[in-house]
Scaffold this motif. Structure first.
Motif: not given
Ligand SMILES: NC(=O)c1ccc[n+]([C@@H]2O[C@H](COP(=O)([O-])OP(=O)(O)OC[C@H]3O[C@@H](n4cnc5c(N)ncnc54)[C@H](O)[C@@H]3O)[C@@H](O)[C@H]2O)c1
Length: 317
Positions: A66-82
């Motif tokens: 899915a990431m192929k040919d991208s110029d910039f990655v925002f990695h925002i996915a995460g488990h946000a429940d501290v």
């Protein structure tokens, strides 16, 4: 630019996507919808420049494809429940740390050289210096904070090995439209069930800073456009702080509830791993010309109004 956004269907990610589409980028959202909401992104579904891929960051082959040919990655996915990491010792390791390493490795194999990452004030734990500057050491008191600190270190190293541009954002709590987790959410859920009584996890005294989502997105793009280091590390926060009890007072007032009885169930922290005072220095960010435009009380009121209008979200998590 073709921009790849993990977690683009979530609270913060969907606002980043709105900004990117608005400035004319091609955007690919990669999200497994474990907490993301289709309603946050469906206004882009007819846009030719928008692609949605429903899959998991932990699925390396799908991620790389899915990431192929991208110029910039925002990695925002995460488990946000501290809070979750105290009872589930694997969740932050997998969803915050291993997921980040997957993103970094896919980027490396595809020769993508730009990353932005959503880190957290939790990397500082119970800092004794307030407002806490970026130079303060990692002292996490939660596995969430530890996994984000480890992720930052991996980003730093990949960026060093392969000459990438990296943007690491250490967020305080974000509030505003599409907010789906955190103490305002918990208070509204409890008050929906019983509008006469509010149980709080702490004694109400923990002091926290918050950032209104549109100011946060503005800060992210101010940093990306104006900061010129190879590895750019910034706190994103607010000069103001407020207590948990004061947040509850504002929530009740905005809901028009006058005589809510509070029961304080804990001490000066809400749970194991919580931090009783979160206030980040934003001097470095302000030097780029950025200022928050919404004060914390107004941000809380806008959040309450949004959740009142979108009350189905209170049942979604
Ligand atoms: N909200 C805050 O106040 C805050 C504060 C500090 C840091 N952060 C960080 O910012 C990021 C976004 O937080 P948010 O509040 O928007 O949370 P959110 O839960 O609304 O968004 C997370 C998104 O990531 C997706 N996701 C989660 N795990 C995934 C996986 N394995 N594969 C694919 N997609 C996955 C979810 O479906 C969701 O759309 C998180 O990394 C969080 O740790 C948030």
């Amino acid at each position: 630019m073709k921009i790849f956004v993990t977690g683009g269907a979530g609270f913060i990610g969907s606002h980043i996507v709105d900004y990117l589409i608005g400035r004319g980028d091609d955007v690919v959202i990669y999200d497994n919808f474990c907490t993301g909401q289709e309603i946050f992104i469906k206004h882009h579904f007819d846009n030719q420049r928008f692609t949605l891929i429903k899959d998991d960051v932990l699925n390396f082959n799908a991620l790389k494809k899915a990431m192929k040919d991208s110029d910039f990655v925002f990695h925002i996915a995460g488990h946000a429940d501290v809070r979750g990491g105290y009872t589930d010792h694997d969740i932050d390791l997998k969803q915050n740390f291993m997921a980040t390493q997957n993103v970094l490795e896919a980027m490396h194999q595809l020769n993508i050289k730009n990353i932005a990452f959503s880190s957290t004030s939790s990397v500082y734990g119970d800092a004794i210096l307030h407002p806490t500057p970026e130079s303060y050491p990692f002292e996490p008191t939660s596995l969430y904070g530890a996994a984000k600190a480890n992720s930052e270190n991996y980003i730093y190293t990949y960026a060093h090995y392969y000459d990438w541009n990296a943007y690491i954002f250490r967020f305080v709590s974000w509030i505003g439209e599409r907010y789906t987790h955190g103490c305002i959410f918990d208070f509204m859920k409890k008050l929906k069930a019983d509008s006469s009584h509010l149980y709080m996890l702490s004694d109400g005294t923990p002091k926290k800073s918050s950032l209104y989502v549109k100011d946060g997105v503005n800060a992210i793009f101010t940093i990306i456009e104006k900061s010129s280091e190879k590895i750019n590390i910034y706190n994103l926060g607010h000069e103001e702080v407020t207590t948990i009890k004061n947040i509850a007072d504002i929530v009740c007032d905005e809901l028009g509830l006058k005589k809510v009885q509070y029961t304080f169930e804990g001490g000066d922290k809400g749970w194991m791993g919580d931090n009783k005072f979160v206030h980040l220095s934003i001097d470095k960010l302000k030097q780029l010309g950025w200022e928050p435009t919404v004060n914390i009380e107004e941000g809380i009121r806008r959040t309450v109004r949004y959740l009142k209008e979108s009350s189905f979200l209170l049942n979604a998590r």
